[in-house]
Design a protein around this motif. Structure first.
Motif, PDB file in Angstrom:
ATOM      1  N   CYS A   1      -1.688  -5.149   1.532  1.00 51.96           N
ATOM      2  CA  CYS A   1      -2.047  -4.415   2.741  1.00 51.96           C
ATOM      3  C   CYS A   1      -0.992  -3.384   3.078  1.00 51.96           C
ATOM      4  O   CYS A   1       0.047  -3.287   2.423  1.00 51.96           O
ATOM      5  CB  CYS A   1      -2.231  -5.382   3.911  1.00 51.96           C
ATOM      6  SG  CYS A   1      -0.843  -6.480   4.146  1.00 51.96           S
ATOM      7  N   GLY A   2      -1.291  -2.592   4.103  1.00 47.32           N
ATOM      8  CA  GLY A   2      -0.318  -1.643   4.608  1.00 47.32           C
ATOM      9  C   GLY A   2       0.579  -2.334   5.608  1.00 47.32           C
ATOM     10  O   GLY A   2       1.776  -2.491   5.399  1.00 47.32           O
ATOM     11  N   MET A  39       0.797  -1.218   0.000  1.00 49.94           N
ATOM     12  CA  MET A  39       0.000   0.000   0.000  1.00 49.94           C
ATOM     13  C   MET A  39       0.842   1.285   0.000  1.00 49.94           C
ATOM     14  O   MET A  39       0.377   2.337  -0.385  1.00 49.94           O
ATOM     15  CB  MET A  39      -0.934  -0.028   1.206  1.00 49.94           C
ATOM     16  CG  MET A  39      -2.299   0.521   0.944  1.00 49.94           C
ATOM     17  SD  MET A  39      -3.122  -0.158  -0.503  1.00 49.94           S
ATOM     18  CE  MET A  39      -3.581  -1.785   0.087  1.00 49.94           C
ATOM     19  N   GLU A  40       2.107   1.164   0.438  1.00 42.32           N
ATOM     20  CA  GLU A  40       2.984   2.343   0.453  1.00 42.32           C
ATOM     21  C   GLU A  40       3.309   2.801  -0.974  1.00 42.32           C
ATOM     22  O   GLU A  40       3.640   3.954  -1.205  1.00 42.32           O
ATOM     23  CB  GLU A  40       4.279   2.000   1.211  1.00 42.32           C
ATOM     24  CG  GLU A  40       5.122   3.224   1.534  1.00 42.32           C
ATOM     25  CD  GLU A  40       6.357   2.878   2.354  1.00 42.32           C
ATOM     26  OE1 GLU A  40       6.550   1.679   2.668  1.00 42.32           O
ATOM     27  OE2 GLU A  40       7.132   3.796   2.668  1.00 42.32           O
ATOM     28  N   LEU A  68       0.437  -1.669  -7.083  1.00 42.51           N
ATOM     29  CA  LEU A  68      -0.639  -2.629  -6.853  1.00 42.51           C
ATOM     30  C   LEU A  68      -0.961  -3.437  -8.111  1.00 42.51           C
ATOM     31  O   LEU A  68      -0.998  -4.670  -8.078  1.00 42.51           O
ATOM     32  CB  LEU A  68      -1.901  -1.893  -6.376  1.00 42.51           C
ATOM     33  CG  LEU A  68      -1.809  -1.256  -4.980  1.00 42.51           C
ATOM     34  CD1 LEU A  68      -2.944  -0.271  -4.760  1.00 42.51           C
ATOM     35  CD2 LEU A  68      -1.819  -2.325  -3.895  1.00 42.51           C
ATOM     36  N   PRO A  72       1.330   2.739  -4.133  1.00 39.62           N
ATOM     37  CA  PRO A  72       0.055   2.394  -4.771  1.00 39.62           C
ATOM     38  C   PRO A  72       0.175   2.075  -6.250  1.00 39.62           C
ATOM     39  O   PRO A  72      -0.608   1.289  -6.782  1.00 39.62           O
ATOM     40  CB  PRO A  72      -0.819   3.628  -4.530  1.00 39.62           C
ATOM     41  CG  PRO A  72       0.078   4.698  -4.027  1.00 39.62           C
ATOM     42  CD  PRO A  72       1.288   4.047  -3.466  1.00 39.62           C
ATOM     43  N   LEU A  73       1.181   2.648  -6.922  1.00 44.68           N
ATOM     44  CA  LEU A  73       1.347   2.325  -8.339  1.00 44.68           C
ATOM     45  C   LEU A  73       1.751   0.867  -8.523  1.00 44.68           C
ATOM     46  O   LEU A  73       1.579   0.290  -9.596  1.00 44.68           O
ATOM     47  CB  LEU A  73       2.400   3.224  -8.984  1.00 44.68           C
ATOM     48  CG  LEU A  73       1.894   4.613  -9.395  1.00 44.68           C
ATOM     49  CD1 LEU A  73       3.064   5.500  -9.799  1.00 44.68           C
ATOM     50  CD2 LEU A  73       0.881   4.509 -10.535  1.00 44.68           C
TER      51      LEU A  73
END
Lengths: 181, 181
Positions: free
Chosen positions: B119-120, B91-92, B97, B94-95
């Motif tokens: 997840c984060g 999640m840190e 994902l 986001p690109l």
């Protein structure tokens, strides 16, 4: 003392997916349907011609879903006393991953990135509470299940039900009051 | 009987992130460094000039990471007896994902989308085992922690350690043998 944790779903709970389906349907077919069309019907079959699935795979769909009434203020309030995790079953629509992250940043900027989880199913999520509109997530969750009302779940009777975010706030006010007794 | 579950990390475990850092560094600066540079150094500081962070935010970085030696066959074997979940703290970035989802589809097509979690942090993940290269994930995990060797964790001594995927296979062969006794 460690705060208790709440897993909160996105689609149908934080995000008003039904309104977005109606918006997309109106844009495409010129007819404004009402939320009653979702009542007691499987979500994917609520609109004619497989429209729901087409919308779900349309770029921009998830990025522009309206926020559910009262969700922002309620989650802000809950965050004072609970660890809030946003848990969304996003993996079926991989293009939605980035859109969902951006949507959360826009509408819920007070939710840190490390409290966001995108998953396929929620079976290995362990929180004290789970707010969701689907039994497939709530029936086996490890914490206390809370069913958020949606057309497709209107007949479900085996979970505590909340009809809107005001009722979520009331429910957790009661939980906190019980915990203090 | 319900299968036991294993959460498997991506970066540094399924994906050979160190090799990818070296590849990117060589491409940019023309010098081929060796894996020793990561030994006992915080991952983000292992290369000069903040290069690691720059690479992590470069589109394509996560999509093209080489698969860790032996990972595909080992995960296939484990899948016969365990529920495998890929759990990545994505999640840190986001690109990353979508790139990570595509990477998994290419190299681990036998992992279903509903067994993938981005997840984060991993604090609310509940599986019987967790294979990871970071103590921040393993120290508080609800199942049995297994530390996958990486340069940055070379000095850690408080977790069961595996140095490669062959050792993961051996460890789980022993677990299964113990379970049968």
């Amino acid at each position: 003392m460690k705060k208790k944790s709440i897993a909160i779903d996105m689609d149908g709970v934080l995000a008003d997916t039904e309104v977005q389906y109606l918006n997309y349907y109106e844009q495409q077919f010129g007819t404004r349907l009402t939320k009653e069309i979702f009542h007691n019907v499987a979500e994917a079959e609520a609109l004619p011609d497989g429209s729901i699935y087409k919308f779900l795979f349309t770029p921009g769909f998830f990025r522009t879903i309206p926020v559910m009434d009262g969700a922002v203020d309620a989650v802000k309030t809950l965050q004072q006393d609970y660890d809030i995790y946003i848990v969304s079953a996003a993996m079926e629509f991989p293009l939605s991953l980035f859109e969902k992250k951006e949507w959360l940043e826009e509408h819920f900027p007070f939710i840190q990135w490390n409290n966001i989880i995108f998953c396929g199913n929620k079976s290995i999520i362990d929180t004290d509470y789970m707010i969701d509109d689907y039994c497939k997530n709530l029936d086996f969750c490890k914490g206390k299940p809370i069913l958020f009302s949606a057309g497709h779940n209107a007949s479900i009777t085996h979970h505590v039900r909340v009809n809107n975010w005001k009722e979520v706030e009331t429910l957790f006010a009661e939980e906190r009051s019980l915990a203090r007794q």
